[in-house]
Design a protein around this motif. Structure first.
Motif, PDB file in Angstrom:
ATOM      1  N   TRP A 153      -9.181  -8.902  -1.383  1.00 27.05           N
ATOM      2  CA  TRP A 153      -9.096  -7.562  -0.792  1.00 27.05           C
ATOM      3  C   TRP A 153      -7.730  -6.958  -1.059  1.00 27.05           C
ATOM      4  O   TRP A 153      -7.594  -5.793  -1.410  1.00 27.05           O
ATOM      5  CB  TRP A 153      -9.352  -7.653   0.712  1.00 27.05           C
ATOM      6  N   ASP A 176      -6.996  -0.658  -7.355  1.00 27.38           N
ATOM      7  CA  ASP A 176      -7.565   0.677  -7.150  1.00 27.38           C
ATOM      8  C   ASP A 176      -6.477   1.743  -7.151  1.00 27.38           C
ATOM      9  O   ASP A 176      -6.652   2.827  -7.716  1.00 27.38           O
ATOM     10  CB  ASP A 176      -8.329   0.704  -5.820  1.00 27.38           C
ATOM     11  N   ALA A 177      -5.338   1.426  -6.532  1.00 26.59           N
ATOM     12  CA  ALA A 177      -4.229   2.383  -6.480  1.00 26.59           C
ATOM     13  C   ALA A 177      -3.708   2.701  -7.882  1.00 26.59           C
ATOM     14  O   ALA A 177      -3.407   3.853  -8.201  1.00 26.59           O
ATOM     15  CB  ALA A 177      -3.102   1.832  -5.617  1.00 26.59           C
ATOM     16  N   ASN A 232       0.831  -1.218   0.000  1.00 27.37           N
ATOM     17  CA  ASN A 232       0.000   0.000   0.000  1.00 27.37           C
ATOM     18  C   ASN A 232       0.858   1.257   0.000  1.00 27.37           C
ATOM     19  O   ASN A 232       0.535   2.248  -0.658  1.00 27.37           O
ATOM     20  CB  ASN A 232      -0.925   0.009   1.224  1.00 27.37           C
ATOM     21  N   ASN A 238      -7.532  -6.031  -4.718  1.00 32.06           N
ATOM     22  CA  ASN A 238      -8.405  -4.876  -5.004  1.00 32.06           C
ATOM     23  C   ASN A 238      -7.704  -3.567  -4.678  1.00 32.06           C
ATOM     24  O   ASN A 238      -7.825  -2.577  -5.408  1.00 32.06           O
ATOM     25  CB  ASN A 238      -9.697  -4.980  -4.193  1.00 32.06           C
ATOM     26  N   ASN A 239      -6.971  -3.557  -3.549  1.00 24.39           N
ATOM     27  CA  ASN A 239      -6.266  -2.339  -3.148  1.00 24.39           C
ATOM     28  C   ASN A 239      -5.206  -1.949  -4.168  1.00 24.39           C
ATOM     29  O   ASN A 239      -5.033  -0.761  -4.483  1.00 24.39           O
ATOM     30  CB  ASN A 239      -5.611  -2.532  -1.774  1.00 24.39           C
TER      31      ASN A 239
END
Length: 802
Positions: A299, A306-307, A271, A302-303
């Motif tokens: 999950w 999305d980033a 992240n 997905n992060n």
């Protein structure tokens, strides 16, 4: 604690029932059974054994731990019959407090603790720890702190570690890191890894990562055993700060010391890299995750997806789905929600709708997050029918729209002026079991007030009160402002009084609205008193506050007081804005002090402020009133255009009226000084020499100046209004607007805006003035406009011959 106070506290007495014999155990069981099964137990208990009941009451309270109501009744019954004996038995009171704490019966806890402190009865540290834990877990910080300090007072020791950790967590959650550190230091000997981790998380959440690392180094081996949780917390702290470099160093350190990174460790690092846009690094870590045999969740993926989209990657739906599947996961509703949201941001709503349908066909449970981006996107392009249909579709698919989804649609309807539809939508959401909040009511009332629907806004306010929805400061401020705008200041004052009566914490916006009302009503002393009340409440007046009251004094022609307040404003951190200076310029102009008006205008620019249309229009209107100063009016008109400030109809009319009102035979001064090289006057005098009237020459010169400065749409709008008033368009305006459209690259649209059928003579005039215009336009524009003009002239000539 003083020795006197210690001597007054009754020590804990050893229960007479220790050890527990079979007979005593049976008596406890029988009593508990009676208490739980027979409502008439007070009359059935052996009253001769009251003293023994007090002795075994600690056991009774412990046994009925799941029935606090019975426990309270038993305690009250014993209090009425054997109060002294009960309150002298610290263990009985302690067991009762534990029962109350388990069930969070705080009113009863406070009563019991109050009685115990008055009677100087010492209860167990364990019981008080239960109470502390209950308060802390319920978010009652001040009460929890009070019990914590009471335990230290009684036992010269902190409560048990579980209770202390709960208090520590609450301090961290409330961002009271200093108090958290104090508790941590006091419980240091009793603290555990979890205590240290709580404080470490608090430090990292506030960006004090280095201080957190120092804490661990100090505590290493002193009740603090290193583990992966500490490392994850520190890495998370660095990543939150955007410091992935230091996070990477800690990541390497934990591996070198033999710790195994967890999925959380990798997730935090990935992240961090994603936020920085370093997707090469995030991909390397993802590869390492799989090599270590860790199971990646959807999950997690997905992060990352999305980033990448947040950093500008174009949405490729099929490719994203394949990537998730290739990494051993199945796309879930969150995957589809991310894709739908990003498609909407790219304006690809049809693709997003298709993806929504695909998710439904795959059996995924759609939610508000699935629909909200689509509804918002369609509202943004004013497609409210489609947005409303999507809302209906949500219900049909078993997804109940929430307050956020309704709020998006209502906001869109209000913003576009569809107030009736917005109010109806509010009614529909109530019918469907969703209660509007203060924000939605504020949105609706604000929209109604802006459009003059003050009575409807007041009805909505009353509806709020009827539905027990507490209006916040913004709602009151909106309504006050609405009534002031409608001229009903008395009603505004009533609403203001009601907000104070209801205990609403009024802010600067609220006071500003009232100050505006006082100023509009000429009650300037009351406006000043309102500013004084702000100071008493530690509210700092802003530029709107000062600008409003300065404008109030200007309109009362009290420039001395207006300037005094302006100087006072300069002594504060609040800097004057465009509105402030515009008011002063207007005040000087009204007094006929044009020198000070112009000096104020220049001062405003020297402060880095950009004059707006009101500032320029004030000067244009003032100078245009007198034919001897029309030259100045034209100067500010052209300055406005050069500074890309689009004039409004008032600016336009003020300038033209100056030429209309000019006395017959009065000559407008030749342009000198600041007006040398004036485009307006060049055309004005040329048209005058060709026999045009002052008004007609001024009108065409206005259209020319707008067109040359790329404001062709404004020129067309003004011309359209003049045509509706019966003023005939002329060849010069025609040529100017044609050139203007060529400047902005819309030459094909000129016919939709220019209502002028020129004859042969008209085209000759247009062509002649086009030669003058050529000095102000690029060659490409001149060529295009000239070609079109000649073509139109030729077509006119052909029609004439036919």
């Amino acid at each position: 604690m003083s020795k006197t106070l210690l001597s007054r506290i009754k020590p804990l007495t050893t229960p007479s029932h220790s050890p527990i014999t079979p007979k005593l155990k049976k008596q406890v069981n029988d009593t508990v059974h009676l208490l739980k099964t027979n409502p008439n137990w007070p009359n059935l208990l052996n009253h001769d054994d009251d003293d023994q009941l007090v002795d075994i009451s600690p056991l009774l309270f412990d046994r009925i731990h799941d029935d606090v109501e019975t426990g309270v009744k038993l305690f009250d019954w014993l209090s009425n019959r054997r109060k002294d004996e009960l309150f002298s038995n610290g263990f009985a009171c302690s067991s009762f407090l534990k029962l109350l704490a388990r069930h969070r019966v705080f009113d009863e806890i406070e009563d019991v603790l109050g009685n115990l402190r008055r009677e100087n009865v010492k209860v167990t540290r364990e019981a008080l720890s239960y109470v502390l834990y209950a308060y802390a877990e319920s978010g009652r910080l001040e009460k929890a702190l009070e019990v914590y300090e009471y335990v230290i007072e009684l036992y010269d020791s902190v409560p048990d570690v579980v209770a202390c950790n709960s208090l520590l967590s609450l301090f961290v959650k409330r961002k009271r890191l200093g108090d958290a550190r104090k508790v941590y230091d006091e419980m240091r000997e009793r603290g555990d890894n979890y205590s240290t981790c709580i404080l470490l998380k608090g430090m990292c959440s506030e960006g004090k990562v280095e201080e957190g690392r120092k804490l661990i180094e100090e505590r290493w081996g002193k009740g603090c055993v290193p583990n992966i949780v500490f490392y994850n917390t520190i890495i998370g702290g660095y990543c939150k700060m955007g410091d992935v470099e230091n996070a990477s160093l800690v990541f390497k350190e934990l591996k070198s010391k033999g710790f195994m990174p967890t999925l959380e460790t990798f997730g935090t690092m990935i992240n961090g890299f994603c936020k920085k846009g370093d997707f090469a690094a995030s991909d390397r870590l993802l590869k390492e995750v799989k090599e270590r045999g860790l199971v990646v969740s959807v999950w997690f993926l997905n992060n990352i997806m999305d980033a990448k989209y947040r950093h500008g990657s174009k949405v490729e739906v099929a490719e994203s789905i394949r990537w998730i599947v290739a990494n051993g996961c199945k796309p879930d509703i969150a995957t589809y929600n991310i894709l739908i949201n990003r498609l909407c941001k790219e304006g690809r709503m049809e693709d997003a709708v298709g993806l929504l349908d695909e998710a439904a066909k795959k059996g995924l449970v759609l939610n508000n997050i699935s629909y909200a981006p689509l509804i918002q996107a369609y509202c943004k392009i004013k497609e409210y029918d489609i947005a409303s249909k999507l809302l209906l579709q949500m219900a049909e698919r078993g997804c109940k729209p929430d307050i956020v989804t309704y709020g998006i649609l209502i906001h869109g309807l209000v913003a576009s002026g569809h107030m009736d539809d917005a109010v109806k939508m509010k009614g529909k959401m109530i019918d469907r079991g969703v209660s509007p909040d203060a924000a939605i009511y504020n949105m609706l009332m604000s929209g109604l007030c802006k459009r003059g629907g003050f009575s409807s806004a007041k009805l909505l306010f009353l509806e709020m009160l009827d539905r027990n929805i507490s209006p916040d400061a913004y709602v009151y401020a909106t309504l006050i402002d609405g009534f002031i705008r409608s001229g009903d200041f008395e009603e505004a004052k009533k609403v203001s009084s009601l907000s104070i009566e209801k205990g609403v914490k009024v802010d600067v916006v609220h006071h500003n609205a009232m100050i505006k009302g006082f100023c509009r009503s000429g009650m300037l002393n009351e406006a000043l008193m309102c500013i004084n009340r702000m100071a008493e409440k530690n509210l700092v007046p802003d530029e709107f506050t000062y600008s409003t009251i300065i404008d109030g004094y200007v309109k009362q022609q009290d420039m001395a007081t207006a300037l005094k307040i302006f100087r006072d404003m300069g002594k504060t951190k609040c800097k004057p804005n465009v509105v402030t200076y515009s008011s002063l310029v207007n005040g000087f102009c009204c007094q006929g002090d044009f020198k000070k008006a112009e000096e104020t205008f220049k001062e405003m620019q020297s402060c880095g402020l950009v004059p707006n249309v009101v500032t320029y229009t004030t000067l244009i209107r003032s100078f245009a009133k007198d034919g001897s100063t029309l030259e100045k009016a034209v100067y500010y008109w052209e300055l406005m255009l050069r500074n890309k400030c689009v004039p409004n109809e008032v600016s336009f009319n003020c300038l033209l009226e100056g030429f209309v009102k000019k006395k017959s035979g009065q000559v407008v001064s030749e342009p000198t000084g600041s007006n040398e090289g004036s485009l307006f006057f060049e055309f004005f005098y040329k048209l005058k020499s060709d026999g045009w009237s002052d008004h007609a020459a001024a009108y065409s010169s206005v259209i020319v100046s707008l067109s040359v400065h790329g404001m062709v749409k404004t020129a067309c709008r003004f011309q359209d209004r003049m045509v509706k008033k019966g003023f005939s368009p002329d060849p010069v305006s025609f040529a100017a607007i044609l050139h203007g459209f060529c400047v902005v690259g819309n030459s094909k649209q000129w016919k939709n805006s220019v209502f002028c059928n020129l004859d042969e003579k008209g085209f000759e005039v247009a062509a002649r003035y086009s030669l003058v215009l050529e000095r102000y336009f690029p060659q490409a524009v001149i060529s295009e406009a000239s070609s079109m003009l000649h073509l139109m002239a030729k077509n006119t000539d052909t029609k004439k011959k036919i």
